[in-house]
Scaffold this motif. Structure first.
Motif, short mmCIF file in Angstrom:
data_model
loop_
_atom_site.label_atom_id
_atom_site.label_comp_id
_atom_site.label_asym_id
_atom_site.label_seq_id
_atom_site.Cartn_x
_atom_site.Cartn_y
_atom_site.Cartn_z
N GLY A 12 79.56 -27.44 30.43
CA GLY A 12 78.98 -26.35 30.44
C GLY A 12 77.97 -25.96 31.53
N LEU A 13 77.44 -24.51 31.47
CA LEU A 13 76.59 -24.47 32.55
C LEU A 13 75.23 -23.75 32.05
CD1 LEU A 13 77.50 -24.30 35.76
CD2 LEU A 13 77.65 -21.78 35.49
N LEU A 14 74.14 -24.02 32.61
CA LEU A 14 72.88 -23.34 32.43
C LEU A 14 72.32 -22.80 33.63
CD1 LEU A 14 70.37 -23.48 30.31
CD2 LEU A 14 69.64 -25.45 31.61
N TYR A 15 71.72 -21.59 33.08
CA TYR A 15 71.09 -20.66 34.09
C TYR A 15 69.47 -20.58 33.66
CZ TYR A 15 68.95 -16.35 35.67
OH TYR A 15 67.98 -15.59 36.36
N VAL A 16 69.03 -20.81 34.80
CA VAL A 16 67.42 -20.77 34.60
C VAL A 16 66.67 -19.90 35.33
CG1 VAL A 16 65.42 -22.07 34.56
CG2 VAL A 16 67.46 -23.42 33.73
N ASN A 17 66.10 -18.85 34.92
CA ASN A 17 65.41 -17.88 35.88
C ASN A 17 64.42 -18.51 36.61
OD1 ASN A 17 63.08 -16.09 36.49
ND2 ASN A 17 64.12 -14.42 35.20
N PRO A 18 64.45 -18.13 38.12
CA PRO A 18 63.45 -19.15 38.87
C PRO A 18 62.24 -19.30 38.57
CG PRO A 18 64.96 -17.59 40.13
CD PRO A 18 65.20 -17.17 38.75
N LYS A 19 61.61 -18.49 37.73
CA LYS A 19 60.09 -18.67 37.43
C LYS A 19 60.18 -19.74 36.42
CE LYS A 19 60.14 -15.23 33.61
NZ LYS A 19 59.99 -13.77 33.28
N HIS A 20 61.17 -20.33 35.85
CA HIS A 20 60.90 -21.46 35.04
C HIS A 20 61.58 -22.64 35.63
CE1 HIS A 20 60.06 -18.60 31.78
NE2 HIS A 20 61.26 -18.08 31.82
N HIS A 21 61.85 -22.83 36.90
CA HIS A 21 62.69 -24.01 37.50
C HIS A 21 61.67 -25.02 37.32
CE1 HIS A 21 65.66 -21.71 40.02
NE2 HIS A 21 65.86 -21.33 38.79
N LYS A 22 60.33 -25.13 37.47
CA LYS A 22 59.44 -26.15 37.65
C LYS A 22 59.35 -26.68 36.08
CE LYS A 22 57.17 -24.69 41.60
NZ LYS A 22 55.83 -24.62 42.56
N MET A 23 59.29 -25.76 35.04
CA MET A 23 59.26 -26.16 33.85
C MET A 23 60.36 -26.79 33.14
SD MET A 23 58.59 -23.79 30.18
CE MET A 23 60.30 -23.06 30.35
N ILE A 24 61.57 -26.50 33.40
CA ILE A 24 62.81 -26.94 32.88
C ILE A 24 62.96 -28.47 33.23
CG2 ILE A 24 64.58 -26.46 34.66
CD1 ILE A 24 65.21 -25.65 31.22
#
Lengths: 425, 425
Positions: free
Chosen positions: B229-241
């Protein structure tokens, strides 16, 4: 029967490139070709009739494989579940515990596998779980290790203590049976990272000592294809434990009560999402390989231990008189397939080692460079670790290795390490 | 070029047993044989030289495949990561959020995929996260769906709202673009379960609308082998994910800052534990298959939509005049490869349906029995759902299906369902 060593490698590990010397089973394992064939067949089985596979066959096949591995390792099958790998096993446990983040505290040791230590760090950074670290600087006797843990555990402030059976870097045996008892004494849950255990250790202690949680890889020393590990959960935690990811089989307290206690682990773990399960279905093929082709666990370990002695002698001769095996006076750090030897540092490179002591980043840069250099230029590789003031190389021994693997390739490794030290001068 | 339908199935889905009729692509997907071959080859690649594979090749291969899938789906590759499946994607997100469990609240809808709803239930049961559920009883217009969500979201008490692109049961399209905007309006994070999206929907809206999180399966409608599968993460959450499991690549705030912002997702997700990655490495083979062998996404969907129309007509004729397609007046519930048709209940079985209404367990028992009955006895299968007072069957349409699949096999399904109703009389 083909004898272990060169011919065995040629016949049963035929996927391995011919010109490389595999001295690092410890990191990623290696799958015998007949087991890989079973894996590929199992992967295709998913596609013959997916509805039938997932909705009817998969459950029974899971239980069949669980019973097979339970029998082979002497662990009651109702208390175990297949997981992706030991790191996932540790995640499964630590993230199934309804911690009181304000109050609970965790303990692990400085030589804990980085990925597993990170799970505790994550719980600290994201949710506030406090933790302490037992600092282990090898060589240590078992008594010394126990004393260092007891110093912490006796404060009775720990909900859970995570420790290894065999640490990864350096590759040493940890007195896990004594640590399980120590945890019980101080009313602390034990979470045991046995990443290197199945295939190197007798696992029958689990049902006798009943730790709280234990996880092992099967895809490392047991020859199961990746991605395959096992998680043991003490029956008293079967209701609490949840799959990782949480999925269809999530059970709250009330739902747990509807299942026969013996089957809770199976009903939760047999299916938790559409995924490929060929590694699970190839577990029996790996066991058959070890039993029928290799002749059983004791024969495998006997070969490893014999070859290890010769390898140690040869490596020490090649690396130089200062090279020493990592062990303690009682020789209790030894395991069948892994050993660590210090790399003698020429005078001109002492500065590079001193820099590692000053800042861990210097070691990490050296590590990245030297690992790539060994693998690409010299087609052989032994992981390095800077530990307790020395640079160590960790070697593996397996049924496909022979004496020659620890001769000429060691000269190459020596060259690669010295060239890498030179690079950072 | 081989035409879609019978010949196409025979040539490219040759692993499928000959005597079954595959009407349920929606549940588990199906892998074309050439893609499966690429998968098996990739699995073997792990074994040629594991040190080289994991420590050198794997990173570049991951990035290559990420760019390929990003290009194909029109999503910036720096914002996506491969995950096991959509359920794991949902777990990754919900368990990377440092919730204030005392204050934060989540929202999802009654037709949410059970496994994903369970992740929120887990967070509630284990850590106290409060949540609400939007009740959706289909058929509904998009305006009605939006109004039901807005009623909740406008209270501004939700940290995060999870909703589908295409719901699984019943198989209907959800107005996801409007819901993303609605979440933004009420300052609520959006987590979109697009399990059925890649391969059925144009995904280019993601970079335009910038939801907070979105996950899709690739191993379902896009023909990538499981588990992918694939997961998209908005750039503003890259540090949190963080990866799921948390592993070597865990990054705390300080460590995040050391990485170029564009690479955070890659550096976290390219390797998080020894595991098999052949599904990732076979992604490009699946794309080649869809582009070169199938002729591209629009050709595939065109075929699905045309065949679907014929299938609906045929099924309604066979099931009887009361059978109805699940849709609304604006026809906005329709998707290319899935549709739901109500099963007309004979008078003598009305009591069985009434029992389902009284207690969900009665439906679940019926479901377990009927599903096994269809699969084993009649070698075809369509999942059932009791929804809004009716029993529905969900059908799939894909390039390996032909008109005949919706003729005789539907008679068999009708028989199987009636026999199952009879069983519970």
């Amino acid at each position: 029967m083909v004898e272990f060593g060169k011919e065995f490698r040629k016949k049963y590990f035929s996927l391995l490139e011919e010109d490389i010397t595999p001295l690092n089973h410890g990191s990623y394992g290696l799958t015998p070709t007949p087991v890989m064939d079973a894996y590929k067949k199992a992967a295709e089985n998913h596609e013959h009739y997916p509805d039938e596979f997932y909705m009817i066959s998969a459950h029974d096949e899971y239980v069949k494989q669980l019973k097979t591995i339970g029998d082979y390792l002497n662990i009651k099958y109702n208390n175990i579940a297949f997981v992706t790998n030991a790191t996932t096993g540790v995640n499964t446990v630590l993230r199934s515990i309804p911690f009181d983040f304000k109050k609970d505290r965790a303990l692990f040791h400085s030589t804990t596998y980085g990925a597993c230590g990170n799970v505790v760090r994550y719980l600290h950074d994201y949710h506030g779980l406090e933790y302490d670290v037992v600092d282990l600087q090898y060589p240590l006797t078992d008594d010394e290790v126990i004393a260092l843990f007891e110093e912490k555990l006796s404060t009775k402030q720990y909900k859970i203590c995570m420790f290894d059976m065999i640490s990864s870097m350096p590759g040493v045996k940890v007195p896990y049976e004594r640590l399980i008892k120590l945890c019980k004494k101080y009313n602390t849950w034990s979470l045991i990272d046995g990443a290197h255990a199945a295939g190197m250790c007798d696992m029958s202690f689990i049902d006798k000592l009943e730790p709280d949680f234990l996880t092992t890889n099967l895809h490392k020393w047991l020859f199961v294809p990746k991605s395959c590990g096992l998680l043991y959960v003490n029956p008293k935690h079967h209701k609490m434990i949840q799959t990782f990811p949480v999925s269809w089989s999530y059970k709250c307290d009330e739902e747990n009560s509807e299942i026969n206690d013996d089957n809770i682990m199976i009903e939760k773990f047999w299916f938790y999402g559409t995924a490929a399960y060929p590694h699970i279905h190839a577990t029996s093929a790996a066991i058959e390989f070890r039993r029928d082709v290799c002749g059983g666990e004791s024969k495998i370990r006997e070969y490893q231990i014999q070859l290890k002695e010769k390898a140690i002698k040869s490596i020490k001769e090649i690396l130089g008189s200062d090279a020493e095996l990592l062990d303690n006076a009682e020789k209790t750090l030894a395991v069948p397939g892994l050993f660590d030897i210090s790399f003698p540092i020429e005078k001109k490179y002492v500065k590079v080692i001193d820099d590692m002591e000053k800042d861990e980043k210097n070691y990490l840069n050296f590590k990245a460079f030297s690992h790539k250099h060994m693998i690409e230029k010299y087609k052989t590789y032994a992981p390095t670790i800077y530990h307790n003031g020395k640079l160590w190389l960790r070697f593996s021994v397996n049924v496909y290795n022979s004496e020659d693997d620890y001769k000429e390739p060691i000269h190459l490794l020596k060259k690669a390490i010295n060239e890498s030290l030179e690079h950072f001068l």
